[in-house]
Motif scaffolding. Structure first.
Motif, PDB file in Angstrom:
ATOM      1  N   GLN A 121       0.822  -1.198   0.000  1.00  0.00           N
ATOM      2  CA  GLN A 121       0.000   0.000   0.000  1.00  0.00           C
ATOM      3  C   GLN A 121       0.863   1.257   0.000  1.00  0.00           C
ATOM      4  O   GLN A 121       0.564   2.221  -0.722  1.00  0.00           O
ATOM      5  CB  GLN A 121      -0.940  -0.007   1.207  1.00  0.00           C
ATOM      6  CG  GLN A 121      -2.061  -1.039   1.110  1.00  0.00           C
ATOM      7  CD  GLN A 121      -2.951  -1.029   2.329  1.00  0.00           C
ATOM      8  OE1 GLN A 121      -2.548  -0.620   3.428  1.00  0.00           O
ATOM      9  NE2 GLN A 121      -4.190  -1.492   2.165  1.00  0.00           N
TER      10      GLN A 121
ATOM     11  N   THR B 110       2.481   1.739  -3.455  1.00  0.00           N
ATOM     12  CA  THR B 110       1.497   2.165  -4.452  1.00  0.00           C
ATOM     13  C   THR B 110       1.078   3.610  -4.233  1.00  0.00           C
ATOM     14  O   THR B 110       1.002   4.399  -5.182  1.00  0.00           O
ATOM     15  CB  THR B 110       0.257   1.247  -4.404  1.00  0.00           C
ATOM     16  OG1 THR B 110       0.662  -0.107  -4.636  1.00  0.00           O
ATOM     17  CG2 THR B 110      -0.754   1.652  -5.461  1.00  0.00           C
ATOM     18  N   LEU B 111       0.809   3.990  -2.988  1.00  0.00           N
ATOM     19  CA  LEU B 111       0.383   5.356  -2.689  1.00  0.00           C
ATOM     20  C   LEU B 111       1.478   6.369  -3.030  1.00  0.00           C
ATOM     21  O   LEU B 111       1.200   7.452  -3.555  1.00  0.00           O
ATOM     22  CB  LEU B 111      -0.006   5.481  -1.214  1.00  0.00           C
ATOM     23  CG  LEU B 111      -1.361   4.888  -0.824  1.00  0.00           C
ATOM     24  CD1 LEU B 111      -1.507   4.846   0.691  1.00  0.00           C
ATOM     25  CD2 LEU B 111      -2.500   5.698  -1.439  1.00  0.00           C
TER      26      LEU B 111
ATOM     27  N   GLU C 273       1.401   6.815  -6.725  1.00  0.00           N
ATOM     28  CA  GLU C 273       0.171   7.479  -7.160  1.00  0.00           C
ATOM     29  C   GLU C 273       0.172   8.960  -6.791  1.00  0.00           C
ATOM     30  O   GLU C 273      -0.399   9.784  -7.508  1.00  0.00           O
ATOM     31  CB  GLU C 273      -1.046   6.775  -6.561  1.00  0.00           C
ATOM     32  CG  GLU C 273      -1.300   5.409  -7.193  1.00  0.00           C
ATOM     33  CD  GLU C 273      -2.489   4.686  -6.600  1.00  0.00           C
ATOM     34  OE1 GLU C 273      -2.946   5.088  -5.497  1.00  0.00           O
ATOM     35  OE2 GLU C 273      -2.966   3.716  -7.214  1.00  0.00           O
ATOM     36  N   VAL C 274       0.806   9.300  -5.676  1.00  0.00           N
ATOM     37  CA  VAL C 274       0.955  10.718  -5.321  1.00  0.00           C
ATOM     38  C   VAL C 274       1.835  11.425  -6.352  1.00  0.00           C
ATOM     39  O   VAL C 274       1.506  12.511  -6.841  1.00  0.00           O
ATOM     40  CB  VAL C 274       1.553  10.868  -3.897  1.00  0.00           C
ATOM     41  CG1 VAL C 274       2.034  12.296  -3.659  1.00  0.00           C
ATOM     42  CG2 VAL C 274       0.510  10.486  -2.848  1.00  0.00           C
TER      43      VAL C 274
ATOM     44  N   ASN D   3      -7.223  14.650  -5.533  1.00  0.00           N
ATOM     45  CA  ASN D   3      -6.877  13.236  -5.468  1.00  0.00           C
ATOM     46  C   ASN D   3      -5.552  13.023  -4.735  1.00  0.00           C
ATOM     47  O   ASN D   3      -5.418  12.111  -3.907  1.00  0.00           O
ATOM     48  CB  ASN D   3      -6.785  12.672  -6.895  1.00  0.00           C
ATOM     49  CG  ASN D   3      -6.520  11.180  -6.922  1.00  0.00           C
ATOM     50  OD1 ASN D   3      -7.147  10.412  -6.206  1.00  0.00           O
ATOM     51  ND2 ASN D   3      -5.579  10.761  -7.753  1.00  0.00           N
ATOM     52  N   VAL D   4      -4.577  13.862  -5.031  1.00  0.00           N
ATOM     53  CA  VAL D   4      -3.275  13.785  -4.355  1.00  0.00           C
ATOM     54  C   VAL D   4      -3.434  14.033  -2.862  1.00  0.00           C
ATOM     55  O   VAL D   4      -2.810  13.355  -2.032  1.00  0.00           O
ATOM     56  CB  VAL D   4      -2.292  14.799  -4.965  1.00  0.00           C
ATOM     57  CG1 VAL D   4      -1.056  14.945  -4.083  1.00  0.00           C
ATOM     58  CG2 VAL D   4      -1.877  14.357  -6.364  1.00  0.00           C
TER      59      VAL D   4
ATOM     60  N   SER E 279      -5.977  13.398  -0.943  1.00  0.00           N
ATOM     61  CA  SER E 279      -6.550  12.206  -0.312  1.00  0.00           C
ATOM     62  C   SER E 279      -5.520  11.101  -0.162  1.00  0.00           C
ATOM     63  O   SER E 279      -5.439  10.436   0.880  1.00  0.00           O
ATOM     64  CB  SER E 279      -7.737  11.703  -1.144  1.00  0.00           C
ATOM     65  OG  SER E 279      -8.751  12.691  -1.228  1.00  0.00           O
ATOM     66  N   LYS E 280      -4.721  10.891  -1.200  1.00  0.00           N
ATOM     67  CA  LYS E 280      -3.721   9.821  -1.156  1.00  0.00           C
ATOM     68  C   LYS E 280      -2.599  10.144  -0.171  1.00  0.00           C
ATOM     69  O   LYS E 280      -2.055   9.239   0.483  1.00  0.00           O
ATOM     70  CB  LYS E 280      -3.168   9.566  -2.556  1.00  0.00           C
ATOM     71  CG  LYS E 280      -4.197   8.939  -3.495  1.00  0.00           C
ATOM     72  CD  LYS E 280      -3.610   8.539  -4.820  1.00  0.00           C
ATOM     73  CE  LYS E 280      -4.688   7.957  -5.743  1.00  0.00           C
ATOM     74  NZ  LYS E 280      -5.340   6.761  -5.189  1.00  0.00           N
TER      75      LYS E 280
ATOM     76  N   ASN F  44      -3.820   9.221   3.204  1.00  0.00           N
ATOM     77  CA  ASN F  44      -3.733   7.767   3.401  1.00  0.00           C
ATOM     78  C   ASN F  44      -2.300   7.318   3.623  1.00  0.00           C
ATOM     79  O   ASN F  44      -2.023   6.446   4.455  1.00  0.00           O
ATOM     80  CB  ASN F  44      -4.323   7.034   2.188  1.00  0.00           C
ATOM     81  CG  ASN F  44      -5.820   7.191   2.075  1.00  0.00           C
ATOM     82  OD1 ASN F  44      -6.503   7.398   3.087  1.00  0.00           O
ATOM     83  ND2 ASN F  44      -6.351   7.101   0.863  1.00  0.00           N
ATOM     84  N   LEU F  45      -1.379   7.920   2.872  1.00  0.00           N
ATOM     85  CA  LEU F  45       0.036   7.562   3.005  1.00  0.00           C
ATOM     86  C   LEU F  45       0.566   7.916   4.391  1.00  0.00           C
ATOM     87  O   LEU F  45       1.417   7.215   4.941  1.00  0.00           O
ATOM     88  CB  LEU F  45       0.854   8.283   1.929  1.00  0.00           C
ATOM     89  CG  LEU F  45       2.321   7.884   1.765  1.00  0.00           C
ATOM     90  CD1 LEU F  45       2.454   6.415   1.399  1.00  0.00           C
ATOM     91  CD2 LEU F  45       2.998   8.751   0.704  1.00  0.00           C
TER      92      LEU F  45
END
Length: 448
Positions: free
Chosen positions: A188, A191-192, A195-196, A221-222, A224-225, A228-229
């Motif tokens: 995770q 991946t995060l 994706e960032v 979107n960034v 939010s990620k 999470n990160l």
């Protein structure tokens, strides 16, 4: 093959080593590298001390896990990118490459075992193979960050399209590897992280084409990620509430801090490029100014302060609409299928931000002429073009920020070409808006 994997995963839940692996990978996923290393070494020593009962395969696996924790700590610290790091990228890549080789040998040894007594080794071999894929992915991300660093000193446009293609390739290549349930925490986080980066590069691409809504969606979107990160990180607020600064007391990795600053810099630039549209959404001018003041950089405030101190007639960010991907529609929201004529002449060089509020229309022909006649010189992003118009007694300073964007400063008097205050302001704006300081901070292992 899928059935074999499913059976392996199911059987792994019954082996005693599972609890150790769960604690280890959870700690690694939460940036607690020292705890992960301590867990692996503690179990390894306990197994060595147990007379005759130690599994050589399990002991060796724990040794690999200890080395991985050290590698991950160095990776997240960014110290391997610093000029003071001996060997730099090669040393970090060698660490992961060595793990890849050793883990590959472990996987082959364990996979070749047969019989009920060797089932643990077979399952651990599968875990080693998954970790090997993870280390292979890390060698490529190390190369990517090392590639970003010198772009902080680059005097021409950064090829964000190429960078985005690289990140897309990393996600496509490694997105389906190291998928075992025990590896979910590091899967995770890996991946995060990508994706960032992907979202920030996409947002930059959209901003270069002056596309408001796509940029806004990517930045959201960034955001939010990133949350999470950093879900397992305790934060404290910085002096500017819009910039969350991780607490150094809990050992937050500089890599996470850098990603957060990269995002904050993009939001700051977004607030300038789309200032007109954003200002109309605020309930009041004071409220909007308050939001801008909380950004990493309040570009509007910097421009106003400079304009007043230097007594500038006008400061504008100019966008060249010629050959743009989309037809320039002006500020505000527009229906995606609405028809607009392609701007021509002076209208093809709108001022997307101007202080005072309106661009000086009577002087715009001179501005456009300079942008066209000095186009070759403006390819050097560090250069500030100077021009004095004797007939109108006007002084023009121009620098290209990035892509189609240029910064134009106009004075209604003669100014010296070597005016240090004016040139330093324009060079600073250039550096901040094109993000060179963000990339350069990677090389320094910058902590903020």
């Amino acid at each position: 093959m899928q059935l074999k994997m499913a059976n392996s995963n199911a059987q792994l839940t019954s082996i005693p080593e599972q609890s150790i692996l769960e604690v280890y990978f959870l700690a690694l996923g939460q940036y607690n590298y020292d705890r992960a290393k301590e867990q692996a070494e503690k179990e390894r020593e306990a197994m060595r001390s147990a007379s005759g009962s130690a599994s050589w395969f399990w002991v060796n696996t724990l040794g690999m896990l200890s080395r991985l924790a050290v590698a991950e700590k160095n990776y997240a610290s960014l110290t391997y990118l610093s000029p003071k790091w001996f060997g730099k990228k090669e040393s970090m890549k060698l660490t992961y490459s060595s793990l890849v080789t050793d883990l590959g040998s472990m996987e082959q040894s364990g996979a070749g075992q047969t019989g009920q007594a060797q089932q643990t080794e077979v399952l651990l071999a599968h875990i080693c193979d998954q970790i090997r894929h993870f280390c292979e992915a890390r060698t490529e991300t190390v190369e990517f960050y090392d590639k970003l660093c010198p772009m902080g000193n680059q005097r021409t446009d950064v090829d964000y399209g190429e960078l985005l293609s690289t990140v897309d390739g990393l996600i496509a290549t490694h997105g389906h590897h190291f998928h075992h349930p025990l590896l979910i925490p590091i899967k995770q986080r890996f991946t995060l992280e990508l994706e960032v980066l992907q979202g920030l590069l996409k947002a930059h691409q959209f901003m270069l084409d002056w596309q408001f809504l796509p940029t806004l969606l990517q930045l959201h979107n960034v955001h939010s990620k990133l949350e999470n990160l950093g879900a397992n990180i305790r934060f404290k607020e910085g002096k500017k509430s819009g910039v969350v600064i991780p607490s150094k007391a809990v050992g937050v990795p500089p890599l996470y801090q850098w990603l957060a600053r990269f995002k904050a810099a993009q939001v700051s630039k977004f607030s300038l490029y789309f200032h007109d549209s954003l200002s109309k959404q605020a309930l009041s001018t004071s409220e909007f100014k308050g939001h801008l003041a909380n950004l990493l950089v309040d570009h509007r405030a910097k421009i106003i302060a400079f304009s007043k101190k230097a007594d500038a007639l006008n400061v504008s960010v100019v966008y060249d609409t010629n050959n743009a991907i989309e037809v320039f529609k002006g500020h505000g929201y527009h229906h995606p299928y609405s028809q607009h004529e392609v701007p021509t002449g002076l209208d093809s060089y709108p001022a997307i931000f101007s202080y005072p509020e309106e661009k000086p229309i009577r002087l715009w022909p001179m501005v456009v002429m300079l942008l066209n006649s000095k186009a070759d010189e403006l390819t050097d992003l560090d250069r500030v073009i100077y021009s004095f118009d004797k007939t109108q007694s006007m002084t023009y300073f121009i620098t290209r920020l990035e892509g189609r964007f240029s910064l134009v400063v106009i004075f209604n008097s003669k100014k010296s070409e070597r005016d240090s205050y004016i040139k330093s302001f324009m060079q600073e704006m250039n550096m901040l808006l094109r993000g060179s300081n963000i990339f350069a901070s990677l090389r320094l292992g910058h902590k903020n």
